[in-house]
Write a protein that holds these residues in place. Structure first.
Motif, short mmCIF file in Angstrom:
data_model
loop_
_atom_site.label_atom_id
_atom_site.label_comp_id
_atom_site.label_asym_id
_atom_site.label_seq_id
_atom_site.Cartn_x
_atom_site.Cartn_y
_atom_site.Cartn_z
N ARG A 156 4.01 1.62 -0.01
CA ARG A 156 3.72 1.27 1.37
C ARG A 156 3.21 -0.17 1.43
O ARG A 156 2.39 -0.60 0.61
CB ARG A 156 2.68 2.22 1.95
N GLU A 157 3.68 -0.92 2.44
CA GLU A 157 3.40 -2.35 2.49
C GLU A 157 1.94 -2.65 2.80
O GLU A 157 1.41 -3.70 2.39
CB GLU A 157 4.30 -3.00 3.56
N GLU A 158 1.25 -1.75 3.55
CA GLU A 158 -0.14 -2.05 3.93
C GLU A 158 -1.16 -1.70 2.84
O GLU A 158 -2.36 -1.96 2.98
CB GLU A 158 -0.51 -1.30 5.22
N ASP B 16 -6.10 2.49 0.99
CA ASP B 16 -5.18 2.97 2.01
C ASP B 16 -5.85 2.76 3.36
O ASP B 16 -6.71 3.55 3.77
CB ASP B 16 -4.88 4.45 1.78
N SER C 102 -4.89 3.03 6.49
CA SER C 102 -4.63 3.97 7.59
C SER C 102 -5.56 5.17 7.54
O SER C 102 -5.93 5.74 8.57
CB SER C 102 -3.18 4.43 7.56
#
Length: 703
Positions: free
Chosen positions: A6-8, A28, A30
């Protein structure tokens, strides 16, 4: 092909691990979750663009001293996919994500159970507000304020030590409805400041504080602050500052409140700071500082040892060691650690399990009493199943998966024999020895009391003197009764003269009947007063010796109503030992059983006894206060109206010395309290606990 990351996802530097290798932290954003990774995992992630496990392993081996294979890379991939750190791929990815979410949430029953046991309600997003108030909060981080707080703590403790009696007395006085309400308000205020301490410290160190709110643990509300961002801090000391900020805040409050209590005069302000001080001390020491629950003390210890997930890792180590003790499976330990550190983790795990067992049992009982009976029983069972039986069931499940290896080990047979022996010992009758406190006293004695408040005029006999039957033991004077008697004597004499002179006067002759009635009443009242005055000169009902006289008791002193003066012991009276046993021990005692009496401190007699009587009716009051727990005895009681009321059913047991009273000749100067051991009927300890548990179940399940 490996799935794309995942890019974030952010990769942050981490602390140096205990073995010297560097570490990194995956963030992470999110979900605001952090994952600590080691050097090999970092090297694999650096080459994730190659998309081939063999190629990644080969390049790591060529560029570093690490030697990895494709399986190691696939293990990293499983870790990333399992924690949803990769991008979903393929047309089937939405269904897989939905299935993963459903597995985490579980069934409706699991969701309800989880949210009954624990759930959070975020109330604030304080990050921007914390940034604006950092200047004010910085005053509390300054060295001069911390130094002043240490000085306040020293002065406050000194003041409390100087006024310790008043401190304890005020603590007892707060155990009232108003005091408990004050503690509730103080607890809310202290815990709010506690969480603000975490929040301001985390913000000061550059972390983001996304939410603050209320968490409910088994319906009990607790404030919380999301400080997960502290994992981005590289320095373990900084993480410890965030973890300990709440405790430090409460200690600051306790220090200043204790000092204020010592300086303020009596009044509402002093009562308020007292409640604030005691709440802070107790809440900090008893709750937050404990490392056995996931409170501040746990995170402080985890950061100090640099061992994230300390509970899970120590539990895994203790379960592994338990299997090795019981079955000697020869499995590898969950972690390769020095023997001393491994033993420490195992001891910590067992201490945590024992602590949690008693805590969760207490919570289960509390939940049972908080709700109506049917719901209370249901929630009680839920607590026991989730917190007690579930961990045991998981371990039994682990044993089941290793059943083949377990059955092949010789250690298994030894463990099974030991377990059967322990169970057998629990249900094999053991020699029945019943211990209790007891009193050795004369069988015939008469306590001498003051019938009412009065002044002691004379003590005709001294301690230990022989008193003949009918002799006056003490003379007391009651001025009120003496004045009343003198008034009655004068009135009777006046009425007698009026009756005698009634023949000389027509008017008095007409009142003769009234005068005679008044004279009769006066004489009756005078006789009643004389009878009452006789009680102030107690006489010996039989010949005996006067014992237990207060050596400081002198003529002229005032005595209160029912104040004891001494004890008249009948001359030649036999001696006996009496005690009170609870309903679980009484069935094991019978007339004729042997017993041994040893006086307290072993300064008095040591006697061999025989049980002579066992009461069949329970005693509603403990007549011998010396046997109450509060006085150093064994009977659980509560005091009410000057009497000792037992908490459960107790039965009086009387014993007599073997061979008469000849061995008591040197000890009959006083009564003795001592330790009594009765050789009762043998009983298996397991049956006793089963009976008690059955009785509780029958009582509590009766509607």
């Amino acid at each position: 092909m490996l799935p794309a990351l995942r890019e974030e996802i952010a990769l942050l530097p981490g602390p140096v691990l205990p073995d010297g290798q560097p570490s990194w932290t995956l963030h992470d954003p999110s979900r605001n979750l952090f994952y600590r990774i080691d050097w090999p995992t970092f090297e694999v992630l650096q080459r994730w663009r190659l998309q081939d496990p063999e190629a990644i392993a080969a390049e790591v081996g060529a560029c570093t001293t690490l030697q990895l294979d494709a399986d190691d890379v696939r293990g990293v991939m499983q870790f990333l996919v399992g924690n949803q750190l990769t991008q979903p791929q393929g047309a089937d990815s939405p269904r897989q994500l939905a299935q993963s979410l459903a597995r985490r949430q579980g069934s409706l029953w699991t969701w309800l159970l989880h949210h009954y046991l624990f759930f959070r309600i975020p109330l604030l997003r304080p990050d921007a507000w914390l940034g604006r108030w950092q200047g004010v909060a910085g005053l509390f981080f300054s060295p001069w304020f911390q130094g002043m707080t240490l000085l306040a703590l020293a002065l406050g403790l000194f003041q409390a030590a100087q006024q310790w009696d008043r401190y304890v007395a005020q603590l007892v006085d707060t155990f009232s409805l108003q005091g408990l309400l004050g503690y509730a308000v103080a607890l809310v205020a202290v815990k709010t400041l506690h969480e603000l301490g975490h929040a301001f410290t985390a913000k000061r160190l550059g972390c983001r504080v996304p939410t603050m709110g209320i968490a409910f643990v088994v319906t009990w509300p607790m404030a919380y602050t999301d400080t997960n961002d502290a994992w981005r801090l590289v320095d373990p000391r900084s993480r410890r500052q965030v973890a300990s900020a709440g405790i430090v805040t409460e200690l600051f409050i306790a220090a200043w409140a204790t000092l204020a209590w010592g300086l303020l005069p009596d009044g509402p302000a002093r009562s308020a700071v007292f409640v604030l001080a005691t709440t802070s001390w107790v809440a900090t020491i008893a709750i937050n500082a404990s490392p056995f629950m996931r409170f501040d003390g746990y995170f402080i210890l985890s950061d100090a040892l640099d061992m994230p997930n300390l509970h899970e890792r120590s539990f895994a180590m203790a379960r592994w060691q338990l299997r090795e003790w019981l079955f000697s499976l020869g499995e590898r330990a969950p972690e390769l650690l020095p023997p001393r550190q491994r033993r420490g983790m195992i001891a910590f795990a067992w201490a945590t399990w024992i602590y949690r067992l008693f805590l969760f049992l207490g919570i289960a009982v509390l939940v049972y009493h908080l709700f109506f009976k049917l719901l209370g029983i249901f929630l009680f069972i839920v607590e026991l199943v989730w917190f007690v039986w579930r961990p045991l069931g998981l371990e039994l499940q682990a044993w089941s998966t290793r059943r083949g290896a377990i059955l092949q080990r010789g250690r298994t047979a030894v463990s099974a024999l030991v377990a059967l022996a322990l169970v057998g010992l629990a249900f094999v009758p053991w020699p029945g020895r019943i211990t209790a406190s007891s009193i050795l006293r004369p069988a015939e004695s008469w306590p001498v009391h003051a019938p009412a408040g009065g002044r002691l005029e004379a003590l005709p006999y001294r301690e230990g003197e022989l008193v003949p039957e009918g002799a006056v033991l003490a003379r007391l004077q009651a001025p009120d009764l003496q004045s009343r008697r003198q008034a009655l004597v004068a009135r009777v004499e006046q009425l007698r003269w009026q009756a005698a002179a009634s023949g000389f006067d027509e008017q008095t002759r007409n009142k003769l009947l009234v005068t005679e009635d008044m004279l009769t009443t006066g004489r009756a009242e005078l006789a009643s007063v004389d009878t009452e005055l006789n009680h102030f000169e107690p006489k010996a009902p039989y010949a005996g010796r006067l014992r237990d006289l207060d050596p400081d008791l002198q003529p002229g002193q005032w005595l209160a109503r029912k104040e004891r003066i001494g004890l008249l012991v009948r001359e030649g009276s036999p001696w006996l030992v009496e005690t009170w046993l609870d309903e679980a021990d009484v069935p094991r005692v019978a007339v004729g059983d042997e017993a041994l009496f040893i006086s307290d401190g072993a300064a008095g007699p040591v006697l061999r006894l025989r049980v002579t009587a066992v009461d069949t009716d329970a005693s509603r009051v403990l007549p011998r206060g010396e046997l109450a727990v509060q006085a150093g005895g064994h009977v659980l009681t509560r005091e009410k109206g000057g009497q000792w009321l037992p908490e459960g059913a107790i039965y009086r047991v009387t014993l007599s010395p073997e061979g008469g009273d000849g061995s008591l000749q040197a000890w009959t100067q006083q009564s003795w309290r001592g330790h009594l051991t009765i050789k009762g009927r043998a009983e298996a300890p397991g049956w006793r606990y089963l009976r008690q548990a059955s009785a509780v179940l029958v009582r509590e399940f009766g509607f």
